[in-house]
Enzyme design. Structure first.
Site, mmCIF file in Angstrom:
data_model
loop_
_atom_site.group_PDB
_atom_site.id
_atom_site.type_symbol
_atom_site.label_atom_id
_atom_site.label_comp_id
_atom_site.label_asym_id
_atom_site.label_seq_id
_atom_site.Cartn_x
_atom_site.Cartn_y
_atom_site.Cartn_z
ATOM 1 C CE LYS A 1 -3.838 10.699 2.545
ATOM 2 N NZ LYS A 1 -4.583 10.025 1.460
ATOM 3 C CG HIS B 1 -2.109 -0.866 1.104
ATOM 4 N ND1 HIS B 1 -3.291 -0.459 0.522
ATOM 5 C CD2 HIS B 1 -2.302 -2.144 1.480
ATOM 6 C CE1 HIS B 1 -4.165 -1.461 0.563
ATOM 7 N NE2 HIS B 1 -3.585 -2.500 1.136
ATOM 8 C CB THR C 1 -10.668 4.567 -2.148
ATOM 9 O OG1 THR C 1 -10.360 4.900 -0.790
ATOM 10 C CG2 THR C 1 -9.934 3.313 -2.568
ATOM 11 C CE LYS D 1 -14.412 6.201 -0.162
ATOM 12 N NZ LYS D 1 -13.855 6.617 1.142
ATOM 13 C CE LYS E 1 -7.499 13.606 -0.333
ATOM 14 N NZ LYS E 1 -7.314 12.453 -1.196
ATOM 15 N NE ARG E 2 -5.220 9.965 9.594
ATOM 16 C CZ ARG E 2 -4.916 9.116 10.573
ATOM 17 N NH1 ARG E 2 -5.680 8.076 10.811
ATOM 18 N NH2 ARG E 2 -3.855 9.314 11.334
HETATM 19 C C1 LIG Z 1 -12.514 6.780 1.409
HETATM 20 C C2 LIG Z 1 -12.067 7.145 2.758
HETATM 21 C C3 LIG Z 1 -10.718 7.392 3.016
HETATM 22 C C4 LIG Z 1 -9.658 7.364 1.933
HETATM 23 O O1 LIG Z 1 -9.589 8.639 1.341
HETATM 24 P P1 LIG Z 1 -8.385 9.076 0.395
HETATM 25 O O2 LIG Z 1 -8.854 10.387 -0.139
HETATM 26 O O3 LIG Z 1 -8.292 8.041 -0.683
HETATM 27 O O4 LIG Z 1 -7.181 9.189 1.219
HETATM 28 C C5 LIG Z 1 -10.333 7.730 4.292
HETATM 29 N N1 LIG Z 1 -11.226 7.818 5.289
HETATM 30 C C6 LIG Z 1 -12.541 7.610 5.086
HETATM 31 C C7 LIG Z 1 -13.485 7.742 6.213
HETATM 32 C C8 LIG Z 1 -13.007 7.261 3.819
HETATM 33 O O5 LIG Z 1 -14.313 7.036 3.633
#
Ligand SMILES: *Cc1c(COP(=O)(O)O)cnc(C)c1O
Length: 827
Positions: free
Chosen positions: A566, A369, A672, A676, A560-561
């Site tokens: 990022k 990952h 991911t 979404k 996101k985190r």
């Molecule tokens: C989808 C998701 C992530 C991953 O987000 P990235 O933008 O791909 O880092 C992290 N936390 C939650 C709660 C998510 O639903």
């Protein structure tokens, strides 16, 4: 090289068609009323919510029994997949469960007068946040696809008492609070009293009649709890089996009678401590003994469980284990699994090394990952040896045989041997978990085309030279059930009307949207559903933050985190630049005014990650100034929504116009979140990184706002000696932004607060924010220009949705099944 080129876009996996499910309303009503009757607080929403989940769980448990019975009879036709992960970021279960049972739409009619609405039932359920971010959420989406595709499988994880910490913001700073998700019990899980395994730690290894045998110093019991996860349009369910640590013996009665109460129970605490908390960091090894214990606890209980099941189903045929079982490692956290499997095969079942190793390799596969060197797990040898002495012997033996193979293939290349060894001999000796995972696996995959390419060119280059066929790519995906059907009912209804409802099971159907994307009426209907979602988010922002935002403004979202790679800070630099430009030039960039924007952030920072926490504070400092400046009005608003998690994402993502996916090229393995957003009709502003690339290819590159340096350019600039200060000196706008931040314009003239942050940007800037700044700002103006034309924007958003068929988790799991686990397709 990975086996599959990035251009190979296969059609979506189609879940097996099923007969329409029976009407379960009457059963559900009866179970609900019985459960409610057993509550003392029957009036309260919490009680009705608990009763509804108990009723749904009971119905799902029947499906679980049927699923298990069918899988036990599958014979040699299909492997059973065991997905080992330290994280499962499940979120809430209620809506998904009711949807799977066909009860979500008819709930009010089913429960009758006075019953709570679906929204009220859902609101009282805490998130199961047993994961940090993308890696854990991926695992949760996989469980959905396992059930939907009918794959014989188990997910294995730990039942953390406290999941991801709750984030509170105080004076603009993150405060971490323990997550109390189990306080009211977990109605979705089933205790399996008959499934309990001993897990050892420490002690020594003894030789007994030619066999080695581990005699652990302490033993902790792993108790199974099953979390049942339903699939879509199928009666099949999948299982997340979570292990809970229990003491192997009760209190020390003699000590208790002597009045030594604490000492009498010391070992109880010792065992329970094991699954107290999820480590709140997904990118650096915690480097702590407790974490290693957690990892081994997961691995040992899970491997014992799958061996026991296999022996039961095959009448004790241990030899066929590798043929009938896949053991998948989600990152290296469960990489002790092959070592534990070897131990059990050698020491408990008496197999010889060669057969045990063949079985282990036949079963094991691994997903990488991250390529970031600081995130690669290694364990200090003394700690490893003290906790797992027999496993260290096995690791040494694996290594000796493996390095003999390397030397035979690459004679006189001891530098290569040292790089590839399972033991890092430089400085303090350490066990390399990624190496163990690669050596023990028949297949290793990355999570996007770019990431898999980089994986074999950099991190695993030596291994790819030795075993090129071992490496492949499986691009991530998300479940369209949770992330579109349930999170965005307005858009889902519009899709159903426009292209039919087949997209839920076959996301490739979305491509039917492409020829209609320019339709005027469709565009207007799309914008209407978006507007309703934005109004809902605006209401939420007002409730949470007391901030009024204009629902007609462009909703620009990065959730996101919080991580330097990022680049939330790059986003913020743009916000400051825009703020300064609005103040300096109220007429707008071309005299036609500014496109109003609401910039939304959400995300947690690892508790020890100082730079990430500073970024959170700076967002709040900038927000305070911008949001209260009367010269700005609704041209720019900045909102940080606290406590990011799955449920918050389900509110924010359907409301986004613009999705920020702006990591430095080459750093985001896949992402991911990006998927979404696009699925929900947000346009993406993004770098050529991770799965953004394949998304752009799917929707047409012109339909994504791509900016910034590409991976090769990043590498070239770094190799040539990157000097970020040149950008500061050349770009007046950038200089204005950084000078304001460091000058205290957002921190009450506190010049020191962001000195370190800005100094890092000016001297090292490891993620090249300054190099990408001007390209990013210019692309944001293109975004404004398109947004000013609603019909063109809607068409673009619809083309984005139309191109997202490839990113269903059903396609992802279909590829794992065919390329990694080699499980024959059912039927
Ligand atoms: C989808 C998701 C992530 C991953 O987000 P990235 O933008 O791909 O880092 C992290 N936390 C939650 C709660 C998510 O639903």
């Amino acid at each position: 090289m990975p086996k599959t080129p990035s251009s190979a876009v296969k059609s979506a996996e189609k879940p097996a068609a099923q007969a329409p499910a029976a009407d379960l309303s009457a059963d559900f009503r009866q179970l609900y009323r019985r459960a409610l009757a057993q509550r003392s607080d029957a009036e309260r929403d919490v009680a009705t919510s608990a009763a509804a989940s108990e009723a749904a769980r009971t119905l799902l448990a029947e499906r679980w029994a049927a699923t298990q019975a069918a899988d036990a009879k599958r014979g040699a036709k299909a492997k059973r997949v065991h997905y080992l992960s330290m994280e499962f970021l499940m979120g809430r279960a209620m809506h998904n469960a009711l949807a799977a049972l066909g009860l979500d739409a008819s709930l009010p009619a089913t429960l009758g007068k006075g019953a709570p609405s679906l929204q009220a039932l859902i609101a009282h359920e805490p998130d199961a946040a047993l994961g940090n971010g993308g890696l854990g959420r991926l695992a949760a989406c996989f469980l959905d696809a396992f059930a939907t595709l009918g794959l014989p499988s188990f997910g294995y994880g730990l039942r953390y008492e406290h999941g991801m910490f709750a984030q509170l913001i105080q004076d603009g700073r993150q405060i971490e609070l323990p997550d109390e998700w189990l306080r009211n019990g977990n109605p979705w899980e089933l205790l399996r009293p008959e499934l309990r395994y001993p897990v050892g730690f420490g002690g020594m290894v003894v030789a007994e009649g030619g066999l080695r045998r581990w005699v652990p110093a302490e033993t902790i019991l792993a108790q199974a709890y099953d979390f049942i996860v339903p699939g879509h349009a199928t009666e099949r369910v999948s299982t997340l089996r979570q292990w809970n640590a229990q003491p192997s013996h009760s209190i020390d009665f003699a000590a208790f009678c002597r009045g030594e109460h604490l000492a009498a129970a010391a070992h109880l605490l010792e065992s329970e401590r094991l699954n107290w908390v999820l480590y709140p960091d997904d990118s650096t090894p915690a480097g702590r003994e407790l974490r290693l214990r957690q990892e081994f606890f997961l691995v040992s209980a899970s491997v014992q469980d799958m061996l026991a099941r296999h022996l039961r189903e095959t009448k004790d045929d241990i030899h066929s284990f590798g043929r009938l079982n896949a053991v998948h490692l989600n990152d290296t956290h469960p990489a002790l699994a092959p070592a534990e499997l070897m131990r059990l095969l050698l020491d408990e079942h008496g197999l010889g090394w060669d057969e045990a190793w063949a079985i282990t390799r036949q079963a094991t596969s691994y997903t990488n990952h991250t390529l970031m060197p600081e995130a690669l797990e290694t364990w200090a040898l003394p700690l490893f040896e003290r906790l797992l002495p027999r496993h260290l012997e096995i690791v040494y033996e694996i290594n000796a045989r493996f390095l003999a193979e390397v030397r035979a293939r690459f004679p006189h290349d001891e530098a290569r041997v040292a790089r590839m060894s399972l033991i890092d001999e430089q400085g303090e000796r350490r066990v390399r978990m990624a190496t163990l995972a690669v050596v023990a696996s028949h297949t290793v995959n990355g999570v996007s085309a770019l990431h898999s390419d980089l994986m074999v060119q950099t991190l695993f280059a030596d291994f790819a030279a030795l075993w090129p066929e071992r490496f492949t790519n499986v691009t991530n995906g998300v479940t369209p059930r949770r992330w579109l059907a349930q999170a965005n009912p307005g858009l889902s209804a519009l899709l159903d009307k426009t292209i039919g409802d087949g997209w839920r099971a076959d996301l490739g159907e979305l491509k039917k949207l492409a020829p209609k994307a320019a339709g005027k009426k469709l565009g207007q209907d799309f914008l209407k559903t978006k507007q309703a979602n934005k109004q809902r988010l605006a209401d939420y922002i007002r409730r949470e933050l007391g901030l009024a935002v204009n629902p007609d403004s462009l909703f620009d979202v990065q959730i996101k985190r919080i991580h330097e790679y990022k680049r939330q800070l790059l986003n913020l630099l743009h916000v400051v630049a825009r703020y300064q430009a609005i103040v300096a030039n109220p007429e707008g960039p071309n005299g036609q005014g500014w496109q109003p924007r609401t910039v939304v952030f959400a995300g947690k920072a690892a508790s020890a990650y100082v730079a990430a926490k500073q970024i959170i504070q700076l967002i709040h400092d900038v927000a305070r100034v911008v949001n209260s400046d009367p010269r700005v009005g609704d041209k720019l608003k900045l909102a940080f929504l606290p406590n990011y998690g799955v449920s918050l994402a389900e509110i924010i993502i359907p409301a986004a116009d613009l999705s920020e996916q702006i990591s430095t090229a080459g750093t985001e393995a896949s992402g991911t979140g990006n998927m979404k957003f696009a699925l929900n009709g947000a346009c993406t502003i993004g770098t050529w990184d991770g799965a953004n690339i394949e998304m752009a290819q799917g929707m047409g590159e012109d339909n994504m706002f791509v900016f910034g340096l590409r991976t090769e350019q990043v590498a070239q600039i770094k190799a040539a000696g990157y000097d970020p200060r040149l950008h500061y000196e050349e770009n007046l706008q950038l200089r204005g932004v950084l000078d304001a931040i460091v000058g205290g314009a957002f921190s009450h003239h506190d010049h020191d607060r962001y000195k370190g942050l800005v100094h890092t940007l000016l001297t090292r800037d490891p993620y090249l924010l300054l190099a990408d700044f001007s390209s990013y700002v210019a692309t944001q103006l293109e975004v404004d220009a398109l947004y000013a034309q609603p019909a063109a924007w809607a068409e673009r958003a619809l083309r984005n949705i139309a191109g997202m068929g490839f990113f269903s988790v059903d396609r992802t799991i279909g590829e794992y099944r065919d390329k990694v686990w080699a499980v024959p397709a059912k039927r």
